[in-house]
Design a protein around this motif. Structure first.
Motif, short mmCIF file in Angstrom:
data_model
loop_
_atom_site.label_atom_id
_atom_site.label_comp_id
_atom_site.label_asym_id
_atom_site.label_seq_id
_atom_site.Cartn_x
_atom_site.Cartn_y
_atom_site.Cartn_z
N ALA A 107 -19.95 1.00 -24.58
CA ALA A 107 -20.12 -0.49 -24.80
C ALA A 107 -19.84 -0.58 -26.36
O ALA A 107 -19.52 -1.85 -26.85
CB ALA A 107 -21.79 -0.76 -24.46
N VAL A 108 -19.75 0.33 -27.07
CA VAL A 108 -19.47 0.21 -28.45
C VAL A 108 -18.04 -0.37 -28.58
O VAL A 108 -17.82 -1.06 -29.68
CB VAL A 108 -19.78 1.35 -29.28
CG1 VAL A 108 -19.26 1.42 -30.70
CG2 VAL A 108 -21.13 1.75 -29.31
N HIS A 109 -17.33 0.20 -27.93
CA HIS A 109 -15.97 -0.07 -27.95
C HIS A 109 -15.52 -1.10 -27.07
O HIS A 109 -14.28 -1.97 -27.44
CB HIS A 109 -14.99 1.46 -27.57
CG HIS A 109 -15.23 2.34 -28.32
ND1 HIS A 109 -15.04 2.39 -29.64
CD2 HIS A 109 -16.02 3.47 -28.20
CE1 HIS A 109 -15.52 3.58 -30.35
NE2 HIS A 109 -16.01 4.38 -29.44
N ALA A 110 -16.00 -1.38 -26.14
CA ALA A 110 -15.61 -2.41 -25.13
C ALA A 110 -16.67 -3.39 -24.63
O ALA A 110 -17.20 -3.05 -23.37
CB ALA A 110 -14.55 -1.70 -24.24
N PRO A 111 -17.37 -3.98 -25.14
CA PRO A 111 -18.59 -4.48 -24.46
C PRO A 111 -18.33 -5.68 -23.69
O PRO A 111 -17.13 -6.48 -23.62
CB PRO A 111 -19.27 -5.20 -25.86
CG PRO A 111 -18.24 -5.59 -27.02
CD PRO A 111 -16.99 -4.59 -26.62
N HIS A 112 -19.03 -5.74 -22.65
CA HIS A 112 -18.91 -6.81 -21.53
C HIS A 112 -19.90 -8.08 -21.96
O HIS A 112 -20.94 -7.79 -22.72
CB HIS A 112 -19.59 -6.35 -20.04
CG HIS A 112 -18.72 -5.15 -19.86
ND1 HIS A 112 -17.49 -5.10 -19.17
CD2 HIS A 112 -19.00 -3.84 -20.08
CE1 HIS A 112 -17.02 -4.08 -18.77
NE2 HIS A 112 -18.00 -3.21 -19.37
N THR A 113 -19.41 -9.21 -21.82
CA THR A 113 -20.21 -10.38 -22.44
C THR A 113 -21.27 -10.66 -21.03
O THR A 113 -22.25 -11.25 -21.35
CB THR A 113 -19.66 -11.44 -22.46
OG1 THR A 113 -18.27 -11.78 -21.36
CG2 THR A 113 -18.96 -11.35 -23.92
N ASN A 114 -20.97 -10.39 -19.80
CA ASN A 114 -21.64 -10.80 -18.81
C ASN A 114 -23.04 -9.89 -18.73
O ASN A 114 -22.75 -8.82 -18.26
CB ASN A 114 -20.97 -10.69 -17.30
CG ASN A 114 -21.78 -11.38 -16.21
OD1 ASN A 114 -22.82 -11.49 -16.35
ND2 ASN A 114 -20.90 -11.46 -15.13
N TRP A 115 -24.07 -10.36 -18.92
CA TRP A 115 -25.34 -9.50 -18.91
C TRP A 115 -25.54 -8.87 -17.40
O TRP A 115 -25.89 -7.73 -17.31
CB TRP A 115 -26.52 -10.15 -19.75
CG TRP A 115 -27.29 -11.00 -18.51
CD1 TRP A 115 -26.99 -12.31 -18.60
CD2 TRP A 115 -27.93 -10.51 -17.51
NE1 TRP A 115 -27.92 -12.88 -17.59
CE2 TRP A 115 -28.51 -11.88 -16.83
CE3 TRP A 115 -28.81 -9.48 -17.03
CZ2 TRP A 115 -29.40 -11.95 -15.80
CZ3 TRP A 115 -29.52 -9.56 -15.98
CH2 TRP A 115 -29.91 -10.72 -15.42
N LEU A 116 -25.08 -9.56 -16.43
CA LEU A 116 -25.38 -8.98 -15.08
C LEU A 116 -24.35 -7.78 -14.76
O LEU A 116 -25.07 -6.68 -14.44
CB LEU A 116 -25.13 -10.14 -14.16
CG LEU A 116 -25.65 -9.66 -12.50
CD1 LEU A 116 -27.31 -9.36 -12.69
CD2 LEU A 116 -25.43 -11.11 -11.77
N LEU A 117 -23.26 -7.85 -15.48
CA LEU A 117 -22.29 -6.75 -15.09
C LEU A 117 -22.81 -5.52 -15.80
O LEU A 117 -22.75 -4.57 -15.46
CB LEU A 117 -21.03 -7.49 -15.62
CG LEU A 117 -19.82 -6.37 -15.41
CD1 LEU A 117 -19.51 -6.15 -14.07
CD2 LEU A 117 -18.34 -6.79 -16.10
N PHE A 118 -23.35 -5.92 -17.11
CA PHE A 118 -23.65 -4.90 -18.13
C PHE A 118 -25.02 -4.43 -17.28
O PHE A 118 -24.87 -2.81 -17.23
CB PHE A 118 -24.21 -5.35 -19.23
CG PHE A 118 -24.27 -4.71 -20.60
CD1 PHE A 118 -25.25 -3.82 -20.77
CD2 PHE A 118 -23.09 -4.38 -21.18
CE1 PHE A 118 -25.26 -2.98 -21.80
CE2 PHE A 118 -22.94 -3.74 -22.41
CZ PHE A 118 -24.27 -2.85 -22.71
N ALA A 119 -25.67 -4.87 -16.82
CA ALA A 119 -27.00 -4.15 -16.20
C ALA A 119 -26.63 -3.69 -14.97
O ALA A 119 -27.10 -2.65 -14.73
CB ALA A 119 -28.11 -5.64 -15.56
#
Lengths: 202, 219
Positions: A107-119
């Motif tokens: 996530a440090v290098h390529a963060p996602h903005t969609n929190w759902l995707l992240f979760a």
């Protein structure tokens, strides 16, 4: 923990190793894995919301503080509301901080903005993690203690005691299995199985 | 490790950098506040859990036929320096029946465990015979040094009924050293430490029995 591809840094592998301390029985592995899963999901929410604002350094700061905060909170809650579980695995919970940091390295290098995707990604990593821990836990408990699920009645939700199985009376069992070197060995075997499985498909 | 020039540039204008920095600080402060609040909220429940756990340990050590008082609150603190393994005050819980002293539970430390100090509970009846020994906390090696754990063996039971003369002093050690006590396979440091601590607790008790029971309760 997604079993790493050959490209993954070997250091990542080794750095996750303290978590192996907690996989010496099914109970410990399960309890710890569930807490880890919870932490992953909860931590991913504030993290994902923020990440895009920052460059790499900022992201590291956000991830570190969020994971540390969530794990500390989990420890306090466990100590207060799940006391039996806390007695079993409480000493290992701080290791989750290190583990969480490593899992979110991407996530440090390529963060996602969609929190759902992240979760969801977090949940997936978490599930792999729980699974690996469970397999490790079962194998090590079986070989080391000759039992499975001993202590399960202490978990919240109190599964019945008949689920505990002592397969053989092991005065000493195969002690190596429940010590840290045994964890590494078991881990190595897991990798071997996984690589064999991969290679046989190609 | 210097900051790459493009790292800062990727953030955009000065305003947005300042805003990001402010947000980060706010985030950190917020996290700390949340954890602090949670700690406040849970501290009472945590203390309650710890207390209940300790009480259950105490009550399992002294059979209820021997006592009718409140073990946990009828306690006192002593500063034994050497004998009980620590320079900090040590709590002793008193059991009484009909107001008469019946038993005591000391909480000595075995400072020379393999992984550090081992916290013990040693229960003795009025005459000084061991009623039971329990381990409250330890850092011994799992699988090797933790053979005293009840889920692993009955080793701690071998203290029951022992006194300073049973066995005689020279035999208050592990078999390997010529004593009467078993050691768990592969470990000698741990059982030695616990045996020594139990014996010293008995010595302290014998020397200070009246003080122990006559001191006022300090809950």
């Amino acid at each position: 923990m997604p079993l790493p591809s050959p490209n993954r840094n070997a250091a990542t592998l080794l750095a996750l190793s303290p978590l192996l301390a907690v996989s010496d029985s099914v109970i410990n592995a399960l309890g710890f894995g569930l807490v880890a899963l919870l932490v992953t999901v909860v931590a991913s929410i504030p993290t994902s919301i923020n990440l895009n604002r920052y460059n790499e350094y900022g992201r590291i700061a956000v991830i570190v503080t969020t994971v540390a905060g969530v794990v500390t909170s989990a420890m306090l809650l466990a100590h207060a509301w799940f006391y039996e579980l806390y007695r079993a695995i409480g000493a290992y919970l701080p290791l989750l901080i290190g583990g969480g940091l490593l899992l979110s390295r991407g996530a440090v290098h390529a963060p996602h903005t969609n929190w759902l995707l992240f979760a969801l990604i977090g949940i997936r990593s978490g599930m792999w993690f729980v699974l690996s821990l469970l397999v490790l836990g079962a194998a090590r408990e079986l070989i080391g203690h000759g039992s499975l699920l001993v202590g399960v009645s202490g978990l919240p939700g109190a599964p019945p005691a008949w689920m505990e199985r002592t397969l053989f009376e092991a005065d000493y069992g195969f002690v190596l299995a429940i010590l840290p070197p045994g964890a590494f060995i078991a881990m190595g075997l897991l990798f071997a199985v996984r690589n064999w499985h991969r290679n046989k498909d190609t | 490790m210097g900051i790459r020039p493009d790292a800062l540039a990727s953030l955009g204008s000065r305003t947005s950098r300042l805003r990001a920095a402010a947000l980060l600080v706010a985030g950190v402060v917020g996290t700390v506040l949340v954890v602090a609040a949670l700690q406040r909220l849970t501290s009472e429940r945590i203390a309650h859990n710890e207390r209940l756990w300790l009480i259950s340990k105490l009550e399992s050590l002294v059979p209820s036929s021997l006592r009718d008082n409140d073990l946990y609150t009828d306690r006192t603190q002593v500063r034994p320096q050497d004998l009980l393994g620590t320079e900090a005050p040590v709590t002793i819980y008193r059991a009484r029946k009909n107001g008469i002293a019946a038993a005591a539970i000391l909480s000595p430390i075995a400072p020379d465990g393999y992984g550090g100090s081992i916290e013990l509970l040693v229960a003795v009846d009025y005459e000084g015979a061991v009623l039971g020994v329990q381990v409250l906390a330890h850092r011994e090696t799992p699988g090797i040094g933790d053979g005293f754990e009840p889920r692993r063996s009955n080793w701690l039971q071998s203290f029951k009924g022992r006194t300073l003369d049973n066995p005689e002093q020279a035999r208050w050690t592990i078999r390997k050293d010529g004593g009467n006590f078993d050691q768990f396979t592969g470990a000698s440091v741990t059982p030695r430490a616990i045996i020594k601590a139990v014996r010293r607790a008995l010595e302290y008790y014998r020397a200070n029995r009246e003080t122990i029971f006559n001191a006022a309760a300090q809950p």
